[in-house]
Design a protein around this motif. Structure first.
Motif, short mmCIF file in Angstrom:
data_model
loop_
_atom_site.label_atom_id
_atom_site.label_comp_id
_atom_site.label_asym_id
_atom_site.label_seq_id
_atom_site.Cartn_x
_atom_site.Cartn_y
_atom_site.Cartn_z
N ALA A 132 33.03 1.79 31.60
CA ALA A 132 33.85 0.90 32.41
C ALA A 132 34.34 1.58 33.69
CB ALA A 132 35.05 0.40 31.61
N GLY A 133 34.29 2.91 33.71
CA GLY A 133 34.70 3.64 34.90
C GLY A 133 36.20 3.74 35.10
N ILE A 134 36.96 3.52 34.04
CA ILE A 134 38.42 3.63 34.11
C ILE A 134 38.82 5.04 33.70
CG2 ILE A 134 40.62 2.72 33.27
CD1 ILE A 134 39.15 0.12 32.56
N ALA A 135 39.71 5.66 34.47
CA ALA A 135 40.23 6.97 34.08
C ALA A 135 40.84 6.87 32.69
CB ALA A 135 41.27 7.45 35.09
N HIS A 136 40.69 7.91 31.89
CA HIS A 136 41.08 7.77 30.49
C HIS A 136 41.39 9.12 29.84
CE1 HIS A 136 36.69 8.33 30.71
NE2 HIS A 136 36.89 9.15 29.69
N ALA A 137 42.01 9.02 28.68
CA ALA A 137 42.18 10.15 27.76
C ALA A 137 41.93 9.63 26.37
CB ALA A 137 43.58 10.75 27.86
N PHE A 138 41.14 10.35 25.60
CA PHE A 138 40.87 9.98 24.22
C PHE A 138 41.79 10.81 23.32
CE2 PHE A 138 36.36 9.22 25.89
CZ PHE A 138 36.66 7.91 26.23
N LEU A 139 42.62 10.11 22.58
CA LEU A 139 43.59 10.75 21.69
C LEU A 139 43.01 10.68 20.28
CD1 LEU A 139 46.76 8.97 23.13
CD2 LEU A 139 45.61 11.03 23.97
N ARG A 140 42.35 11.73 19.88
CA ARG A 140 41.64 11.74 18.60
C ARG A 140 42.59 12.20 17.50
NH1 ARG A 140 36.08 14.43 21.05
NH2 ARG A 140 35.31 12.54 22.10
N ASN A 141 43.29 11.22 16.93
CA ASN A 141 44.31 11.51 15.93
C ASN A 141 43.67 11.87 14.59
OD1 ASN A 141 46.15 10.90 17.87
ND2 ASN A 141 46.91 9.04 16.91
N ASN A 142 44.17 12.93 13.98
CA ASN A 142 43.65 13.38 12.69
C ASN A 142 44.16 12.48 11.57
OD1 ASN A 142 43.43 15.31 10.19
ND2 ASN A 142 42.15 16.26 11.76
N TRP A 143 45.26 12.85 10.91
CA TRP A 143 45.70 12.07 9.74
C TRP A 143 47.22 12.05 9.68
CZ3 TRP A 143 41.85 9.34 8.52
CH2 TRP A 143 41.76 8.65 7.31
N TYR A 144 47.77 10.88 9.34
CA TYR A 144 49.22 10.74 9.23
C TYR A 144 49.68 11.08 7.83
CZ TYR A 144 48.16 7.71 13.27
OH TYR A 144 47.69 7.20 14.45
N VAL A 145 50.83 11.73 7.73
CA VAL A 145 51.45 11.95 6.42
C VAL A 145 51.62 10.61 5.70
CG1 VAL A 145 53.61 12.61 5.29
CG2 VAL A 145 52.64 14.08 7.06
N GLU A 146 51.97 9.58 6.47
CA GLU A 146 52.23 8.26 5.90
C GLU A 146 51.01 7.66 5.19
OE1 GLU A 146 55.21 8.91 9.18
OE2 GLU A 146 53.09 9.37 8.82
N PRO A 174 53.44 13.87 10.87
CA PRO A 174 54.10 12.56 10.88
C PRO A 174 53.55 11.66 11.99
CG PRO A 174 55.71 14.33 10.67
CD PRO A 174 54.40 14.99 10.99
N GLU A 175 53.41 10.38 11.67
CA GLU A 175 52.87 9.42 12.64
C GLU A 175 53.68 9.40 13.93
OE1 GLU A 175 51.27 4.78 12.70
OE2 GLU A 175 52.45 5.52 11.01
N LYS A 176 55.00 9.57 13.80
CA LYS A 176 55.84 9.51 15.00
C LYS A 176 55.52 10.64 15.98
CE LYS A 176 59.67 11.87 12.61
NZ LYS A 176 61.07 11.69 12.10
N LEU A 177 55.06 11.79 15.47
CA LEU A 177 54.69 12.87 16.38
C LEU A 177 53.39 12.57 17.10
CD1 LEU A 177 55.68 16.16 14.49
CD2 LEU A 177 56.97 14.81 16.16
N TYR A 178 52.45 11.94 16.41
CA TYR A 178 51.23 11.50 17.10
C TYR A 178 51.59 10.48 18.19
CZ TYR A 178 48.11 13.56 13.55
OH TYR A 178 47.42 14.42 12.73
N ALA A 179 52.51 9.57 17.90
CA ALA A 179 52.92 8.58 18.89
C ALA A 179 53.63 9.22 20.06
CB ALA A 179 53.82 7.53 18.22
#
Length: 287
Positions: A132-146, A174-179
């Motif tokens: 799409a040509g949009i500037a981006h960052a891929f946030l490859r999240n591992n696993w949440y404690v939740e 914790p999910e909140k840290l990924y967020a």
């Protein structure tokens, strides 16, 4: 600057909205996209522009994203009436039509090279964003404690802690840290293209030990075969869910979540909690 968050009423979206509102300047604006706008308005009664954000409706999304500069794109859940890749394509197409300048997308660990079934949709979405040509960052999240909540609570009651992931390692945090990390990237002027977000690498045996320490009680821990794991799951979860959870155990056993990265702690600017600390905090917040 105008920021937007898709899936704003979900767990991750709510954490992200909270941190974003705490982070932005007074002249910035926040748009909360949600399928259920009534719920979003209850969650965000002030200081937020709530707009419809149905991943199945590209035209609606384009209208809602009008004027948005930077978008936090929370990936949808699989199994909907519309294939997830198609939903994600709708979001990206809408962002492009609306003139969104930057997308931070929630992806999967090592998405570009992973052969894990869960990675396929994310790999495809990353490619769609690139094309799409949009500037981006891929946030490859591992696993949440939740993600382990059901089994942590069962173990707390004295039920056996059963797993089939062997010595496979997971980056629980914790999910909140990924967020919080996602919001840091979203509001950063010059982010990297890829972030491999993960907590400290640990095994399920480590998780059980952390659980025992947190509750101060002992319980049985069993590393079992796939069939035995499935049989145990059926006590707690509906049909079909057991197959999905068993598949996750297999991919962990095969190393799909094992990685060496400090990206999350670097972005947050602080050390991550140990597994012992993360489990203790989870149990305090989810009594």
């Amino acid at each position: 600057m105008k920021f937007a968050v898709t899936g704003s009423t979900g767990h991750f979206g709510q954490y992200a909205m909270k941190f974003l509102q705490q982070t932005i300047d007074k002249d910035d604006a926040v748009v909360a996209l949600a399928r259920n706008t009534d719920k979003a308005k209850q969650l965000y009664p002030q200081g937020v522009d709530v707009k419809p954000g149905d991943y199945d409706d590209e035209a609606q999304l384009a209208d809602s994203l009008a004027g948005v500069d930077r978008l936090l794109f929370v990936s949808s859940l699989p199994g909907g009436k519309t294939p997830r890749v198609d939903q994600h394509r709708n979001v990206v197409n809408a962002a492009k039509k609306a003139g969104v300048k930057f997308i931070a997308y929630l992806s999967f660990p090592k998405a570009d090279t992973s052969t894990a079934p869960l990675a396929a949709d994310h790999q495809a979405t990353e490619k769609i964003i690139q094309e799409a040509g949009i500037a981006h960052a891929f946030l490859r999240n591992n696993w949440y404690v939740e993600n382990e909540g059901t089994f942590l609570h069962e173990a707390k009651t004295g039920a056996p802690f059963v797993y089939a992931a062997g010595d496979g390692k997971v980056g629980w945090a914790p999910e909140k840290l990924y967020a919080q990390g996602a919001v840091k990237v979203l509001t950063t002027d010059n982010p990297k293209e890829v972030y491999e977000f993960a907590g400290p690498m640990s095994t399920y045996a480590d998780l059980a030990a952390a659980m025992k320490k947190a509750i101060g009680n002992d319980f049985e821990v069993a590393s079992v075969s796939d069939d035995e794991y499935m049989a145990n799951l059926r006590k707690y979860v509906p049909d079909q869910v057991d197959a999905a959870l068993s598949m996750i155990q297999k991919l962990i056993r095969n190393g799909a979540l094992e990685e060496s990265t400090n990206d999350l702690s670097d972005v947050l600017g602080k050390p991550l909690p140990s597994l012992d600390e993360a489990i203790a905090d989870y149990l305090k917040e989810n009594r």
